[in-house]
Write an enzyme that holds these catalytic residues in place. Structure first.
Site, PDB file in Angstrom:
ATOM      1  CD  GLN A  86      48.545  53.817  35.356  1.00 40.43           C
ATOM      2  OE1 GLN A  86      49.202  54.691  34.547  1.00 40.43           O
ATOM      3  NE2 GLN A  86      48.391  52.364  35.784  1.00 40.43           N
ATOM      4  CG  ASP A 120      40.960  64.939  31.967  1.00 40.55           C
ATOM      5  OD1 ASP A 120      40.958  65.050  30.523  1.00 40.55           O
ATOM      6  OD2 ASP A 120      41.089  64.174  32.851  1.00 40.55           O
ATOM      7  NE  ARG A 144      40.444  61.052  29.675  1.00 41.05           N
ATOM      8  CZ  ARG A 144      40.813  59.287  29.792  1.00 41.05           C
ATOM      9  NH1 ARG A 144      39.327  58.622  29.457  1.00 41.05           N
ATOM     10  NH2 ARG A 144      41.265  59.770  30.676  1.00 41.05           N
ATOM     11  CE1 TYR A 172      55.469  61.278  29.471  1.00 41.58           C
ATOM     12  CE2 TYR A 172      58.059  59.930  30.183  1.00 41.58           C
ATOM     13  CZ  TYR A 172      56.256  59.936  30.930  1.00 41.58           C
ATOM     14  OH  TYR A 172      55.501  60.712  31.868  1.00 41.58           O
ATOM     15  CE  LYS A 174      56.031  63.466  31.982  1.00 39.59           C
ATOM     16  NZ  LYS A 174      55.355  64.228  32.695  1.00 39.59           N
TER      17      LYS A 174
HETATM   18  N1  LIG Z   1      51.554  56.332  34.197  1.00 45.82           N
HETATM   19  C1  LIG Z   1      52.778  56.414  34.885  1.00 45.82           C
HETATM   20  O1  LIG Z   1      53.063  54.991  34.929  1.00 45.82           O
HETATM   21  C2  LIG Z   1      53.831  57.604  34.444  1.00 45.82           C
HETATM   22  C3  LIG Z   1      55.144  57.334  35.196  1.00 45.82           C
HETATM   23  C4  LIG Z   1      55.778  58.695  35.216  1.00 45.82           C
HETATM   24  C5  LIG Z   1      55.018  59.615  34.561  1.00 45.82           C
HETATM   25  N2  LIG Z   1      54.003  60.082  34.748  1.00 45.82           N
HETATM   26  C6  LIG Z   1      53.226  61.555  34.552  1.00 45.82           C
HETATM   27  O2  LIG Z   1      51.942  60.998  35.589  1.00 45.82           O
HETATM   28  C7  LIG Z   1      51.087  62.534  34.535  1.00 45.82           C
HETATM   29  C8  LIG Z   1      49.953  61.448  34.530  1.00 45.82           C
HETATM   30  O3  LIG Z   1      49.987  60.400  33.683  1.00 45.82           O
HETATM   31  P1  LIG Z   1      48.834  59.707  33.427  1.00 45.82           P
HETATM   32  O4  LIG Z   1      49.205  57.872  33.692  1.00 45.82           O
HETATM   33  O5  LIG Z   1      47.676  59.936  35.032  1.00 45.82           O
HETATM   34  O6  LIG Z   1      48.094  59.995  32.338  1.00 45.82           O
HETATM   35  P2  LIG Z   1      47.324  59.032  31.666  1.00 45.82           P
HETATM   36  O7  LIG Z   1      47.164  59.346  29.775  1.00 45.82           O
HETATM   37  O8  LIG Z   1      46.116  58.350  32.199  1.00 45.82           O
HETATM   38  O9  LIG Z   1      45.704  60.838  31.889  1.00 45.82           O
HETATM   39  C9  LIG Z   1      46.410  61.491  31.369  1.00 45.82           C
HETATM   40  C10 LIG Z   1      45.118  62.614  30.719  1.00 45.82           C
HETATM   41  O10 LIG Z   1      45.507  64.078  30.154  1.00 45.82           O
HETATM   42  C11 LIG Z   1      44.451  64.697  29.794  1.00 45.82           C
HETATM   43  N3  LIG Z   1      44.220  65.176  29.266  1.00 45.82           N
HETATM   44  C12 LIG Z   1      45.094  65.136  27.614  1.00 45.82           C
HETATM   45  N4  LIG Z   1      44.934  66.487  26.860  1.00 45.82           N
HETATM   46  C13 LIG Z   1      44.972  67.117  27.826  1.00 45.82           C
HETATM   47  C14 LIG Z   1      45.084  68.905  27.804  1.00 45.82           C
HETATM   48  N5  LIG Z   1      45.442  69.058  27.156  1.00 45.82           N
HETATM   49  N6  LIG Z   1      44.137  69.607  28.978  1.00 45.82           N
HETATM   50  C15 LIG Z   1      43.936  68.932  29.783  1.00 45.82           C
HETATM   51  N7  LIG Z   1      43.885  67.716  30.015  1.00 45.82           N
HETATM   52  C16 LIG Z   1      45.064  66.976  28.567  1.00 45.82           C
HETATM   53  C17 LIG Z   1      43.944  63.041  28.790  1.00 45.82           C
HETATM   54  O11 LIG Z   1      42.319  62.937  29.387  1.00 45.82           O
HETATM   55  C18 LIG Z   1      44.001  61.969  30.839  1.00 45.82           C
HETATM   56  O12 LIG Z   1      42.829  62.045  31.680  1.00 45.82           O
HETATM   57  C19 LIG Z   1      51.527  62.843  33.197  1.00 45.82           C
HETATM   58  O13 LIG Z   1      52.579  64.085  33.364  1.00 45.82           O
HETATM   59  C20 LIG Z   1      52.641  61.656  33.006  1.00 45.82           C
HETATM   60  O14 LIG Z   1      54.471  62.088  31.949  1.00 45.82           O
HETATM   61  C21 LIG Z   1      53.184  58.777  34.366  1.00 45.82           C
END
Ligand SMILES: NC(=O)c1ccc[n+]([C@@H]2O[C@H](COP(=O)([O-])OP(=O)(O)OC[C@H]3O[C@@H](n4cnc5c(N)ncnc54)[C@H](O)[C@@H]3O)[C@@H](O)[C@H]2O)c1
Length: 326
Positions: free
Chosen positions: A12, A34, A36, A143, A147
């Protein structure tokens, strides 16, 4: 100029951070990675600059950093809150193992690192309103454990090895480019799709569950501004509280209804995600970020809702979209 590596780039955040980084620093300087492949119709340009990197494999990170002369890593790869609660062992391995590997690669190649922490780094014993920058952090979800531990590990690498590591405690993020990856605040994105398509949304959190949120353009700007800030001005490495709005499902539904009359929300509470939400702050105090590096959000609830409906409306009413009859 050397280059930026983004892990977990197709999620995202990455789907909007990558274009923002490409625009600011030049597409040739942004290496997309990534575990994937790029989703179909990904907005992320990846022809030449894609690396398959599983962040649980140190060698793969080292190789990408070395091959592309990386000097900054935005480490986005992680499992989000609801998914991590389903798969706690995997979440520990990806969220902690991945971060450790990224920090190790950064130590060896002297890279700067951005780490996205979360409101999930707090827990039920944290003050829930105007949650201070420095306060009790006893999260009760896997989670949150990753963090809070991740913040400590980043602080350790900064203090022990002089690494330039910076982080944000991000709230729930609202966006129209990529769908969210299994977090507790996903309702705030789903509601827009369902409102535009069906004028109806069944919410998995209760009506008055207030949490911090932010519109993605503010979030990507916050990340870039923090990484460009004068390091000497940063009192905290990991991680700065940031927020843009503190809202509950009933607030968001009311705002959407101003634009889509007749929109109906009802509730079918998911006990897992509700209990996660109930353990998180209702509103963060982000005064340290404002004071130290000039953070200020541009989108409030009203502004975000107008923009989301316009942007998502184009997607949903396009050739593949269906919009509810007026
Ligand atoms: N989206 C939110 O609302 C939000 C809020 C606070 C913090 N965060 C943090 O921001 C970061 C990104 O969040 P996001 O919403 O884009 O997450 P997401 O789940 O949309 O995307 C995560 C990506 O990580 C990839 N991934 C998973 N395992 C992997 C691995 N072993 N090696 C490499 N890639 C891998 C997945 O394929 C995916 O594309 C995360 O650390 C999340 O905790 C997100």
């Amino acid at each position: 100029m050397s280059n930026i590596l983004v892990t977990g780039a197709f999620g995202q955040i990455g789907s909007e951070l990558i274009p923002a980084l490409q625009q600011r620093y030049g597409a040739e300087h942004v290496i997309v990675s990534d575990i994937r492949m790029a989703p179909l119709q990904s907005p992320v340009m990846v022809e030449r600059n894609f690396e398959h990197v599983d962040c649980t494999e140190l060698q793969q990170i080292l190789e990408a950093v070395r091959r592309h002369d990386i000097d900054t890593i935005y480490h986005l790869a992680a499992l989000l809150s609801a998914v991590a609660e389903e798969m706690p062992h995997l979440a520990w391995s990806i969220n902690m193992g991945g971060l450790y590997n990224v920090l190790e690669a950064a130590r060896q190649y002297r890279c700067r690192v951005f780490f996205p922490s979360s409101i999930g780094a707090f827990g039920p014993s944290t003050p829930r309103d105007h949650t201070p920058q420095v306060t009790i952090q006893r999260p009760t979800t896997m989670y949150g454990v990753t963090k809070a531990s991740g913040e400590l590990l980043c602080d350790y690498y900064a203090a022990r090895f002089g690494l330039d590591v910076r982080g944000l405690r991000l709230p729930g993020l609202i966006s129209y480019v990529a769908r969210p990856g299994g977090g507790t605040t996903d309702y705030a994105v789903e509601i827009f799709y369902q409102a535009l398509r069906y004028k109806h949304y069944r919410c998995f959190l209760g009506p008055a569950t207030r949490l911090d949120m932010m519109y993605m353009p503010d979030a990507t700007r916050a990340m870039i501004e923090l990484m460009e800030a004068d390091g000497a001005a940063l009192k905290y490495r990991n991680a700065y509280n940031v927020t843009a709005m503190s809202i509950a499902p009933e607030d968001l539904a009311g705002e959407i209804r101003k634009h889509i009359p007749g929109f109906v929300i009802d509730y079918q509470i998911d006990p897992v995600r509700q209990s996660i939400a109930d353990s998180w702050p209702r509103s963060l105090d982000d005064s340290a970020a404002r004071a130290d590096w000039g953070w200020a959000p541009r989108f409030d609830l009203a502004g975000m809702t107008v923009d989301m409906l316009a942007r998502l409306g184009e997607k949903v009413t396009g050739p593949e979209g269906r919009r509810a009859p007026a």
